[in-house]
Design an enzyme around this catalytic site. Sequence first.
Site, short mmCIF file in Angstrom:
data_model
loop_
_atom_site.label_atom_id
_atom_site.label_comp_id
_atom_site.label_asym_id
_atom_site.label_seq_id
_atom_site.Cartn_x
_atom_site.Cartn_y
_atom_site.Cartn_z
N HIS A 9 -22.51 -28.66 3.03
CA HIS A 9 -21.11 -28.56 3.56
C HIS A 9 -21.00 -30.14 4.11
CE1 HIS A 9 -20.33 -24.12 3.21
NE2 HIS A 9 -19.70 -24.53 2.45
N CYS B 276 -19.32 -24.06 11.98
CA CYS B 276 -19.38 -23.19 10.63
C CYS B 276 -18.62 -21.71 11.18
CB CYS B 276 -20.68 -22.80 10.15
SG CYS B 276 -21.54 -24.21 9.37
#
Length: 293
Positions: free
Chosen positions: A186, A280
């Site tokens: 990511h 996250c």
Amino acid sequence: MTAQMLPSPRRWRRQTLQPAARIPTRRRYLMCRPEHFAVTYAINPWMDPSQPVDRSAALRQWDELVATYRGLGHEVLAVDPVPGLPDMVFAANAAFVIDGIALGARFAKRERADEARLYREYLQAAGITVKKPTYVNEGEGDLLLESDVILAGTGFRTDARSHDEVAALTGRQVVTLRLVDPRYYHLDTALCVLGDGQIAYLPEAFDGESRTQLARRYPDAILAEVADAEVLGLNAVSDGRNVVINREAENLAAALAARGYNPIPVDLSELRKAGGGPKCCTLELGGFRPTGR
Ligand code: ARG
């Protein structure tokens, strides 16, 4: 600006040599307590279902992260965790929220697919208009607002076609960045938006074209070392001054401090077993008022 308004060369030199005064702004975060956290499948190289996970440690660490945010003056909202969704703690992936509207997530991996609806319902109930996405996107995991542009990752999870969707929805410029190392799957594992037009990133995590783009756009960026990226140090959350960062990322913390940021170390070692860090766990909903802290 007229010539008289420009600072004199001497003053200008002094200003550039000293770290800028960083101004924090109050943020609103959406999070999800890791009550059902586990590593039962492997959808990124950090995850090893054969390794034990200490859920009570994960809960303690997450509670501490929340306390840290609140201590900094930020508002933390929480969505109810749901059994059978062990990655639901990683709220950043659930949407991309900007100006009171959101692009909902569409997860690349079926293991997380059901999270999209749960977060969408939460956001809608909170008064945020949520657009259902056409293409796969993993929310703020791959879509990061930096000043007026949206830095958009692709390569592992988010479909590059969703970048156009984000541009159309927000009217902002979207800069596509291609990730090449599966450990940094990511964008928020390889790049951190600090505020004031500043970022930190790991060049090695990007393909050549993206590196050129980043170097051109951010000539003063903090270039992270592999040692810091490997402990998910770039998965940090900045309010413009305070940077909540994995405590193992010591070099990056020092580099941040040298630039006038205030690194705030946290321990999220249990959640790292699923490939996640502070960012996250944190979906930014906006709300950029001064904190005064
Ligand atoms: N296990 C999760 C996954 O692979 C971790 C997500 C981390 N989130 C993030 N924003 N980088 O999807």
